[in-house]
Design a protein around this motif. Structure first.
Motif: not given
Ligand code: ADP
Ligand code: MG
Length: 704
Positions: A20-21, A23-25, A27-28, A46
């Motif tokens: 999840s880290v 994935r968030s990275l 996305a952000a 992204n």
């Protein structure tokens, strides 16, 4: 290598899943990230990528990367991708600045791209990190610079392609306004006298401005101020402008900022190029440099057109000069025949006592003298008159001329004189200079039927105006001049009249009043004197004619000119010994006939020839040598008179030589080439003039 359960991120708090880290990275992440497979298909994108490229979040997946490449570079891109596929390696940001990506709506965005192959991680993908760099100041500047250069290039092409200055002038404001993104752009040109600016072209002009508008050249106007500064002037806010007066219309139109640069030609300001904007704009170095480049391009085309015009004008006058010179030459031959025959007629014993016949002959003789004056003027125009230059005190000449004019011109014409004291002497033929000034003054009088002001001015002038300078050869332009100007407050002239002013027979005056030979002879005289003439005229305001004549050079002035040996006064006809043997060479049969008659009535023994080729053997065959060779200079296609004389004198050193011509230029040339003993005679001439010239030639031989 740790097994799947061991955390790969050191210090990752427990309970936070590693996946999840990442994935968030992903996305952000602020840059756009695309994961692309080996066939070029996007498998992951992204949100930054979607936003930058203008797609919805899920639209990018499945798309080929080719869709993001502008059409213009697609072929290159395909080749690149293929090569990359064969040898994938990381490629960092910043290696290639000028990449462009295509958005969904077709617009383009400047980007930097970094590529990282994931093959090493065992995945058949490449990650592309894409950064929008369009907002970077250095990129913005580069883009702007590119836009400016493109507009400059456009103007440059226009200036080269069209020979019509008006077209170039009309386009400049458009191009400038588009490039600088301002509302107003215009070109002001300074008139020849530097007294006024004229609005030559413009876009976005305010209410009371239009093309053709003239304003005085004063430092309290914007163009005048720019001219006085001689460098670019930036206006940050018209409302606070104190250096010059801002027309209220500018403020009413909401104009705030401005930039103006001078137009100049070889160091002299000739106008101004300016832009104005309703926004509070900062016109920086880039804008100044751009406008200056436009100004120099424009000045160059202005200069080119002016030079071409001046050249065309000079060439036209030159060819008219050649033509009139030739006509004058032929006329002089005709006049020689007419005058000669009249003189013979006058002396015929049958007519000597007939008063009526004498009257008729005298009238015809007067008319032929007027004809000779006319050809004299034509020769003056074609710069083929015989000048006798001398040092002239123009100040004194102006005083005596104005004295005479005050007595003869209409009392309503006020005559003024303004001359440097002392004024350097000029080198010119005094008689011709005086008649040139008189011609100009008479034109001024004609332009002021109700009276007015006639102003003479004479001043030393070290620097010639550019337009005058280009009329002169480099050697002549480097000399020092006196400017002699005659200004009137008369009707002035239209541009159409100005265009033809110097052409012989050009007149706007009614038949009988004007001959159109005034200014053409002045022109020829000034040119032949190695000077120049300039005319400045404004309709309904007046005309100024300025003659630039070379100053007498300092050393020449101080060196005493050797006093011409007193011309021996030779009594007409009496000094010719009877039975003088003369060889007459003249190609025109009728002229030959007249001169033959003159010679026989003078008591000479005459042999004639039509050309040098006949004359030489005829002279050689003669047992008793001739006393004098009388020859025309131009003798048709064969040997010229000067050559003939040289050959004849070589064979017979004591032969007297008298050369004649209707062409002053030929006489001038002959004078330069000929030994001092030869005499020259200008056609048409009377019998007594012929007799005097022959006597001088004989005397020259006797005195060796
Ligand atoms: P002319 O005087 O015989 O007409 P010029 O060669 O002296 O011939 O002048 C040619 C023409 O130039 C004149 O007919 C006139 O139209 C114009 N011109 C010359 N001088 C002036 C002047 N001072 N003011 C107005 N027009 C002039
Ligand atoms: Mg005249």
């Amino acid at each position: 290598m740790a097994d799947g359960n061991a955390p790969s991120i050191p210090g990752l708090p427990s309970g936070v899943e590693e996946g999840s880290v990442f994935r968030s990275l992903f996305a952000a992440y602020p840059d756009s990230l695309l994961v692309v497979d080996q066939s070029g298909r996007i498998v992951l994108a992204n949100p930054s990528a979607a936003a930058m490229l203008g797609y919805a979040a899920d639209e990018l997946v499945g798309l080929s990367v080719e869709a993001l490449v502008p059409d213009s570079i697609r072929p290159r891109h395909a080749a690149f991708r293929e090569a990359y596929g064969r040898a994938p390696r990381p490629r960092p940001m910043g290696t290639d600045m000028e990449l462009v990506a295509k958005r969904k709506d077709g617009s383009e965005v400047m980007v930097e791209i970094a590529l990282s192959p994931l093959q090493n991680q065992g995945l058949p993908f490449v990650v592309a990190a894409i950064r929008d760099i369009g907002a970077y100041p250095r990129v913005k500047q580069a883009l702007q610079r590119a836009r400016y250069s493109e507009h400059l290039a456009q103007l440059g092409r226009l200036a080269v392609d069209t020979r019509d200055l008006q077209v170039v002038l009309a386009q400049v404001p458009d191009i400038v306004a588009t490039a600088l993104q301002v509302e107003v752009a215009m070109v002001w040109l300074l008139d020849g006298s530097q007294r006024e600016f004229r609005l030559a072209s413009g876009v976005g002009l305010v209410a009371d401005e239009s093309v053709g508008l003239r304003i005085a050249n004063r430092p309290d106007t914007q163009p005048g101020y720019v001219l006085s500064q001689g460098c670019p002037v930036v206006v940050t806010d018209y409302r606070e402008e104190r250096r010059f007066t801002v027309p209220p219309a500018y403020l009413e139109a909401g104009l705030v900022s401005a930039l103006a640069v001078p137009l100049s030609d070889r160091g002299r300001v000739t106008g101004m190029l300016s832009v104005r904007a309703t926004a509070a704009r900062r016109f920086g170095d880039e804008e100044i440099r751009f406008l200056e480049s436009v100004a120099s391009l424009l000045a160059t085309s202005l200069q080119r057109v002016q030079t071409e015009e001046a050249l065309n004008h000079a060439q036209r006058l030159e060819s008219v000069g050649q033509l009139t010179g030739g006509i004058a030459h032929d006329f002089n031959n005709l006049l020689t025949i007419i005058q000669g025959n009249l003189q013979v007629l006058e002396e015929l014993p049958q007519l000597a006592a007939d008063g009526y016949a004498q009257q008729l002959v005298a009238a015809a003789a007067r008319a032929s003298r007027r004809g000779a004056e006319l050809t004299g003027k034509l020769l003056a125009f074609s710069r083929r008159q015989m000048l006798q230059p001398d040092a002239v005190d123009v100040r004194q000449m102006l005083h005596s001329l104005t004295d005479m004019l005050r007595r003869t011109l209409d009392q309503r014409i006020q005559i003024e004189i303004d001359a440097d004291d002392p004024c350097p002497a000029v080198r010119a033929d005094p008689g011709q200079l005086e008649s040139a000034l008189l011609n100009i003054a008479i034109n001024a009088r004609d332009a002021m039927p109700e009276g007015g002001r006639l102003h003479f001015r004479a001043e030393a002038c070290d620097a010639l105006p550019a337009t005058v300078r280009q009329e002169l050869s480099d050697a002549d332009a480097g000399r020092r001049f006196v400017a002699l100007s005659i200004a009137d407050s008369g009707t002035g002239m239209t541009d159409a009249v100005m265009e033809h002013l110097f052409e012989p027979f050009f007149t706007t005056k009614e038949a009988g009043r004007g001959t159109g030979l005034g200014l053409s002879t002045v022109y020829g005289f000034v040119k032949q004197s190695r000077g120049a003439i300039a005319i400045d005229s404004k309709l309904n305001a007046g005309t100024t004619v300025t003659l630039y004549l070379p100053q007498v050079e300092a050393d020449a002035a101080s060196a005493a000119t050797p006093a011409d040996e007193e011309p021996m006064e030779i009594e007409a006809e009496a000094t010719l010994a009877p039975g003088l043997r003369v060889m007459l060479v003249e190609d025109d049969a009728e002229v030959r006939q007249v001169v033959h008659t003159f010679l026989t009535t003078l008591g000479c023994e005459v042999a004639t020839a039509a050309n040098a080729e006949q004359a030489l053997p005829a002279m050689a065959a003669e047992a008793t040598p001739f006393d004098l060779l009388l020859s025309d200079i131009a003798l048709g296609p064969g040997m010229r008179g000067t050559r003939l004389a040289a050959e004849a004198v070589q064979r017979q050193p004591r032969l007297a030589v008298l050369l004649m011509s209707g062409f002053s230029a030929e006489l001038l040339d002959a004078d330069r080439e000929a030994p001092p003993g030869w005499e020259l005679l200008r056609k048409p001439y009377s019998r007594s003039e012929l007799a005097r010239a022959m006597a001088r030639a004989l005397l020259n031989v006797a005195s060796y």
